[in-house]
Design an enzyme around this catalytic site. Structure first.
Site, PDB file in Angstrom:
ATOM      1  N   CYS A   2      -7.775  28.100  27.349  1.00 34.09           N
ATOM      2  CA  CYS A   2      -8.019  27.257  28.515  1.00 34.09           C
ATOM      3  C   CYS A   2      -6.694  26.774  29.078  1.00 34.09           C
ATOM      4  O   CYS A   2      -5.701  26.666  28.358  1.00 34.09           O
ATOM      5  CB  CYS A   2      -8.833  26.027  28.123  1.00 34.09           C
ATOM      6  SG  CYS A   2     -10.453  26.416  27.488  1.00 34.09           S
ATOM      7  N   ARG A  27      -3.271  33.185  30.874  1.00 36.75           N
ATOM      8  CA  ARG A  27      -3.861  32.777  29.599  1.00 36.75           C
ATOM      9  C   ARG A  27      -5.271  33.341  29.405  1.00 36.75           C
ATOM     10  O   ARG A  27      -5.800  33.320  28.309  1.00 36.75           O
ATOM     11  CB  ARG A  27      -3.932  31.239  29.529  1.00 36.75           C
ATOM     12  CG  ARG A  27      -2.576  30.580  29.616  1.00 36.75           C
ATOM     13  CD  ARG A  27      -2.700  29.125  30.006  1.00 36.75           C
ATOM     14  NE  ARG A  27      -3.262  28.314  28.946  1.00 36.75           N
ATOM     15  CZ  ARG A  27      -2.559  27.731  27.987  1.00 36.75           C
ATOM     16  NH1 ARG A  27      -1.246  27.883  27.956  1.00 36.75           N
ATOM     17  NH2 ARG A  27      -3.132  26.994  27.076  1.00 36.75           N
ATOM     18  N   TRP A  74     -11.745  29.101  29.127  1.00 39.20           N
ATOM     19  CA  TRP A  74     -11.867  30.313  28.307  1.00 39.20           C
ATOM     20  C   TRP A  74     -12.934  29.946  27.285  1.00 39.20           C
ATOM     21  O   TRP A  74     -12.662  29.223  26.327  1.00 39.20           O
ATOM     22  CB  TRP A  74     -10.503  30.525  27.663  1.00 39.20           C
ATOM     23  CG  TRP A  74     -10.224  31.854  27.108  1.00 39.20           C
ATOM     24  CD1 TRP A  74     -10.246  33.056  27.747  1.00 39.20           C
ATOM     25  CD2 TRP A  74      -9.773  32.120  25.780  1.00 39.20           C
ATOM     26  NE1 TRP A  74      -9.847  34.032  26.892  1.00 39.20           N
ATOM     27  CE2 TRP A  74      -9.558  33.505  25.686  1.00 39.20           C
ATOM     28  CE3 TRP A  74      -9.529  31.340  24.653  1.00 39.20           C
ATOM     29  CZ2 TRP A  74      -9.123  34.112  24.522  1.00 39.20           C
ATOM     30  CZ3 TRP A  74      -9.091  31.941  23.500  1.00 39.20           C
ATOM     31  CH2 TRP A  74      -8.892  33.311  23.441  1.00 39.20           C
ATOM     32  N   ASN A  98      -8.822  21.473  26.264  1.00 41.96           N
ATOM     33  CA  ASN A  98      -8.439  22.753  25.667  1.00 41.96           C
ATOM     34  C   ASN A  98      -8.522  22.582  24.153  1.00 41.96           C
ATOM     35  O   ASN A  98      -8.057  21.581  23.637  1.00 41.96           O
ATOM     36  CB  ASN A  98      -6.994  23.024  26.135  1.00 41.96           C
ATOM     37  CG  ASN A  98      -6.386  24.266  25.550  1.00 41.96           C
ATOM     38  OD1 ASN A  98      -7.073  25.057  24.921  1.00 41.96           O
ATOM     39  ND2 ASN A  98      -5.103  24.438  25.769  1.00 41.96           N
ATOM     40  N   GLY A  99      -9.142  23.538  23.445  1.00 44.60           N
ATOM     41  CA  GLY A  99      -9.214  23.420  21.984  1.00 44.60           C
ATOM     42  C   GLY A  99     -10.632  23.150  21.517  1.00 44.60           C
ATOM     43  O   GLY A  99     -11.599  23.363  22.257  1.00 44.60           O
ATOM     44  N   GLU A 477      -0.955  43.142   4.513  1.00 40.32           N
ATOM     45  CA  GLU A 477      -0.567  42.511   5.777  1.00 40.32           C
ATOM     46  C   GLU A 477       0.589  41.524   5.551  1.00 40.32           C
ATOM     47  O   GLU A 477       1.531  41.471   6.345  1.00 40.32           O
ATOM     48  CB  GLU A 477      -1.794  41.814   6.398  1.00 40.32           C
ATOM     49  CG  GLU A 477      -1.534  40.882   7.560  1.00 40.32           C
ATOM     50  CD  GLU A 477      -0.985  41.550   8.818  1.00 40.32           C
ATOM     51  OE1 GLU A 477      -0.776  42.770   8.817  1.00 40.32           O
ATOM     52  OE2 GLU A 477      -0.720  40.816   9.784  1.00 40.32           O
ATOM     53  N   LYS A 481       4.162  41.910   7.400  1.00 37.78           N
ATOM     54  CA  LYS A 481       4.700  40.835   8.248  1.00 37.78           C
ATOM     55  C   LYS A 481       6.087  40.425   7.760  1.00 37.78           C
ATOM     56  O   LYS A 481       6.998  40.216   8.550  1.00 37.78           O
ATOM     57  CB  LYS A 481       3.787  39.597   8.211  1.00 37.78           C
ATOM     58  CG  LYS A 481       2.565  39.663   9.065  1.00 37.78           C
ATOM     59  CD  LYS A 481       2.907  39.401  10.520  1.00 37.78           C
ATOM     60  CE  LYS A 481       1.801  39.844  11.447  1.00 37.78           C
ATOM     61  NZ  LYS A 481       1.500  41.283  11.457  1.00 37.78           N
ATOM     62  N   GLU A 484       8.690  43.227   8.629  1.00 42.14           N
ATOM     63  CA  GLU A 484       9.033  43.417  10.035  1.00 42.14           C
ATOM     64  C   GLU A 484       9.767  42.217  10.627  1.00 42.14           C
ATOM     65  O   GLU A 484      10.584  42.381  11.517  1.00 42.14           O
ATOM     66  CB  GLU A 484       7.803  43.776  10.874  1.00 42.14           C
ATOM     67  CG  GLU A 484       6.785  42.677  11.033  1.00 42.14           C
ATOM     68  CD  GLU A 484       5.649  43.055  11.972  1.00 42.14           C
ATOM     69  OE1 GLU A 484       5.877  43.791  12.935  1.00 42.14           O
ATOM     70  OE2 GLU A 484       4.514  42.583  11.731  1.00 42.14           O
ATOM     71  N   HIS A 500       0.282  50.260 -12.952  1.00 40.85           N
ATOM     72  CA  HIS A 500       0.430  51.714 -12.812  1.00 40.85           C
ATOM     73  C   HIS A 500       1.752  52.074 -12.153  1.00 40.85           C
ATOM     74  O   HIS A 500       1.889  53.178 -11.609  1.00 40.85           O
ATOM     75  CB  HIS A 500      -0.748  52.286 -12.009  1.00 40.85           C
ATOM     76  CG  HIS A 500      -2.056  52.053 -12.694  1.00 40.85           C
ATOM     77  ND1 HIS A 500      -2.430  52.701 -13.852  1.00 40.85           N
ATOM     78  CD2 HIS A 500      -3.057  51.179 -12.420  1.00 40.85           C
ATOM     79  CE1 HIS A 500      -3.615  52.268 -14.246  1.00 40.85           C
ATOM     80  NE2 HIS A 500      -4.015  51.335 -13.390  1.00 40.85           N
ATOM     81  N   LYS A 600       6.057  46.116  21.120  1.00 39.97           N
ATOM     82  CA  LYS A 600       4.705  45.538  21.111  1.00 39.97           C
ATOM     83  C   LYS A 600       3.653  46.619  21.308  1.00 39.97           C
ATOM     84  O   LYS A 600       2.573  46.555  20.745  1.00 39.97           O
ATOM     85  CB  LYS A 600       4.609  44.478  22.213  1.00 39.97           C
ATOM     86  CG  LYS A 600       3.297  43.738  22.243  1.00 39.97           C
ATOM     87  CD  LYS A 600       3.163  42.817  21.036  1.00 39.97           C
ATOM     88  CE  LYS A 600       1.827  42.148  20.943  1.00 39.97           C
ATOM     89  NZ  LYS A 600       1.553  41.695  19.569  1.00 39.97           N
TER      90      LYS A 600
HETATM   91  C1  F6R Z   1       2.441  44.314  13.072  1.00 39.77           C
HETATM   92  C2  F6R Z   1       1.943  44.940  14.281  1.00 39.77           C
HETATM   93  C3  F6R Z   1       1.747  46.404  14.301  1.00 39.77           C
HETATM   94  C4  F6R Z   1       0.528  46.785  15.151  1.00 39.77           C
HETATM   95  C5  F6R Z   1       0.423  48.305  15.317  1.00 39.77           C
HETATM   96  C6  F6R Z   1      -0.802  48.712  16.084  1.00 39.77           C
HETATM   97  O1  F6R Z   1       2.587  42.933  13.224  1.00 39.77           O
HETATM   98  O2  F6R Z   1       1.715  44.279  15.244  1.00 39.77           O
HETATM   99  O3  F6R Z   1       1.652  46.930  13.030  1.00 39.77           O
HETATM  100  O4  F6R Z   1      -0.619  46.279  14.532  1.00 39.77           O
HETATM  101  O5  F6R Z   1       1.571  48.779  15.988  1.00 39.77           O
HETATM  102  O6  F6R Z   1      -0.775  48.206  17.380  1.00 39.77           O
HETATM  103  P1  F6R Z   1      -2.076  48.072  18.247  1.00 39.77           P
HETATM  104  O7  F6R Z   1      -2.947  47.081  17.590  1.00 39.77           O
HETATM  105  O8  F6R Z   1      -1.574  47.644  19.598  1.00 39.77           O
HETATM  106  O9  F6R Z   1      -2.732  49.424  18.286  1.00 39.77           O
END
Ligand code: F6R
Length: 605
Positions: A2, A27, A74, A98-99, A477, A481, A484, A500, A600
């Site tokens: 929102c 947003r 939203w 918002n929230g 995950e 994280k 990266e 193993h 991204k």
């Molecule tokens: C890690 C990350 C990537 C994406 C991957 C797939 O933080 O963001 O591993 O998850 O590149 O991207 P999408 O989801 O856009 O297909």
């Protein structure tokens, strides 16, 4: 998310409010509205859909007030229809919000018992009537807001305008960001400084817990203890930067903190949260015999968790692939298979190619996608939007938890249709899902303690993340994280696999992050943790109260989580691993929002 705006101006503010809302369009929203005061009377205009609908209404009914608030909604509580659009009004005030108010049902019932008639499905209206009720006791607007704040639980921000008060806006921040803009005899409020960038670039951001009282010539700020405070005033780059970080240090931090709201928004699409029922489905689950997932990175891990859900709740066979392998493997696809592709960007080359492979084989495809109008969204036959809003930071955070929220909702729906779960179990699962935003808010409060824990990871060369069941993909995950963002080496393992091979890595220098909710895998995980501890590994346990009691002697550090139902555990336990990666990276001084070598949207193979 929102968007909130507020203006105390010299001239009619309606067109300025719409201009400010336009700047918050990024947003995401599904309805909009504004309210002003004319001769002390509250007047509002609201419209479903995009701002153009609101603008059209304004051409027919012009508003003359020089004070006003506005909102892009939203939807979280209640459908995106005009009745639920903000501002919400009582006789005494108008509010934009918002929230999420976590205790809204309880407050709503109390207000109804007092005779108030609440007309919307929103949690916002509860704030409006709570403050109104307090105003009737003779308190001033500021006193009424302060008192009502003490009764509200959740992560939220709101702005208020009062009938008969031509020179007063009050706003409060208990979560989502809010900025104050300083003009000459004019003042502004916005969810970020972008909102009022065309009016002023002098801005201060409220700290969490702050309350702001605005008149045309003054801004008075109070902290959460009602102590008057000053906040740093700075020049904003809002005019240049379309999307701002507010007073978060990075987009990633902002996006992590948006998760109570983003998950709530996602759930609202798949569940009718007010009635605790599933919304109608786009898939006939009785005709599906097998699910075949193909995705990349974090999105792939969401599908690994989904495998546990679809198998146990719906009795479906599930295959998981990383899309870069799937597309070249020539996998056979039997009738009854539903290929499902999960992607934030909707443009990931390997995922898109996998989808096209399935389409070429004549399969009906499904996609769980965040980016609207992306290639995957356009090309899939059935689309399940994640609705997490734009994610700027390269690392996926809020889109991961929203992907999981969609997958969990679909698994419950599949289990129901296929007769694997009965009504009682269905109700319990839906009840658990609805609580996710509250659990996430609770876990986000652990940020300061997680930040200080991260200092000791700076000396490590390697880290291990382990877990069993749905905590295993969270271990993967967590390691991804950390790698990266901080460039530290980390691996995620199924806890049972430690002996193993990876156990050879363990010495007293290696931190081992254990994802261990007190679930039916817990005892087994603890046995593996003992093996690691016996070899000198430094154990950091992410668990709940019962888990902590059972492991008091082997853990060097414990991140204490709320006790949560099994189905929501991976979604809630994603938060501390995000926070660990984020704060370790910040301490190491890496470029958190744009880590080296990463993009991204990965549109190349
Ligand atoms: C890690 C990350 C990537 C994406 C991957 C797939 O933080 O963001 O591993 O998850 O590149 O991207 P999408 O989801 O856009 O297909």
């Amino acid at each position: 998310m929102c968007g909130i705006v507020g203006i105390l101006g010299k001239n009619p503010v309606a067109p300025l409010l719409v201009d400010a809302l336009k700047r918050l369009e990024y947003r995401g929203y599904d309805s909009a509205g504004i309210a002003t005061l004319e001769n002390g009377q509250l007047i509002r205009l609201r419209a479903e859909g995009k701002l153009v609908s609101l603008k059209n209404k304004l051409t027919k009914r012009s508003l003359h007030g020089t004070i006003g608030i506005g909102h892009t909604r939203w939807a979280t509580h209640g459908a995106p229809i005009k009745r639920n659009a903000h501002p919400h009004m009582t006789e005494k005030l108008a509010i934009v919000h918002n929230g999420i108010i976590e205790n809204f049902l309880e407050l709503r019932t109390a207000l109804q018992h007092k005779g108030y008639i609440l007309e919307t499905d929103t949690d916002t209206e509860v704030i409006a009537y709570l403050i109104t009720d307090t105003l009737y006791t003779g308190k001033t607007p500021l006193e009424a807001v302060q008192y009502s704040l003490s009764r509200l639980k959740g992560a939220f921000t709101f702005a208020l305008m009062f009938a008969g008060e031509e020179d007063l806006l009050i706003a409060a921040r208990r979560g989502p960001p809010l900025a104050v803009g300083y003009g000459e005899g004019e003042m502004y409020l916005g969810s970020d400084a972008t909102a009022f960038a065309s009016f002023t670039n002098k801005v201060s951001y409220l700290e969490d817990g702050d309350l702001a009282v605005l008149t045309r010539n003054s801004v008075t700020l109070f902290d959460e203890n009602a102590k008057q405070v000053r906040r740093h005033k700075k020049k904003s780059a809002g005019g240049i930067l379309l999307i701002s970080k507010g007073n978060y240090r990075h987009f990633m931090q902002k996006e992590m903190f948006e998760q109570p709201e983003s998950v709530s928004h996602t759930l609202a699409r798949y569940l009718d949260c007010a009635r605790s029922v599933l919304r109608p489905q786009k898939v006939d689950w009785s005709a599906v015999t097998r699910l075949s997932f193909a995705s990349c990175g974090t999105a792939y891990y969401s599908t690994l968790i989904a495998k546990y859900w679809f198998e146990s709740l719906a009795g479906l066979t599930v295959e998981n692939d990383v899309a870069s392998e799937f597309r070249y493997r020539n996998p056979p696809l039997s009738a009854g298979t539903l290929p499902l592709f999960v992607s934030q960007s909707g443009e990931t080359a390997d995922t898109l190619a996998s989808l096209r492979y399935c389409k070429k084989k004549g399969m009906k495809t499904g996609a769980i996608v965040n980016a609207v109008e992306s290639s995957i969204m356009r090309e899939a036959d059935i689309v399940f939007p994640t609705l997490a809003g734009p994610e700027i930071s390269v690392a996926s955070t809020k889109t991961f938890t929203s992907q999981l929220a969609v997958l969990a909702s679909l698994a419950v729906a599949a289990g129901k249709t296929r007769g694997v779960i009965d009504k009682k179990r269905e109700d319990a699962l839906i009840g658990a899902l609805i609580e996710i935003p509250r659990y996430i808010s609770e876990v986000l409060k652990l940020e300061p303690s997680i930040e200080s824990l991260c200092r000791e990871f700076l000396r490590a060369n390697h880290m291990l993340y382990i877990g069993r069941g749905t905590s295993y993909p969270i271990a993967l995950e967590g390691a991804l994280k950390l790698k990266e963002l901080s460039y530290l080496h980390a691996e995620g393992y199924a806890a049972g696999e430690l002996k193993h091979g990876p156990i050879a890595l363990i010495d007293e220098k290696i931190p081992i992050i254990v994802i261990a909710p007190y679930d039916h895998w817990f005892e087994k995980t603890v046995s593996n943790v003992r093996e690691a501890a016996a070899r000198g590994g430094r154990i950091v346990l992410i668990t709940d109260k019962r888990g902590a009691v059972a492991t008091a002697l082997i853990a060097q550090a414990t991140i204490m989580m709320p006790e949560v139902p099994d189905i929501v555990a991976p979604i809630v336990y994603a938060i501390p691993v995000q926070l660990i990666a984020y704060h370790t990276a910040v301490l190491l001084g890496t470029d958190v929002d744009q880590p080296r070598n990463l993009a991204k949207s990965v549109t190349v193979e």
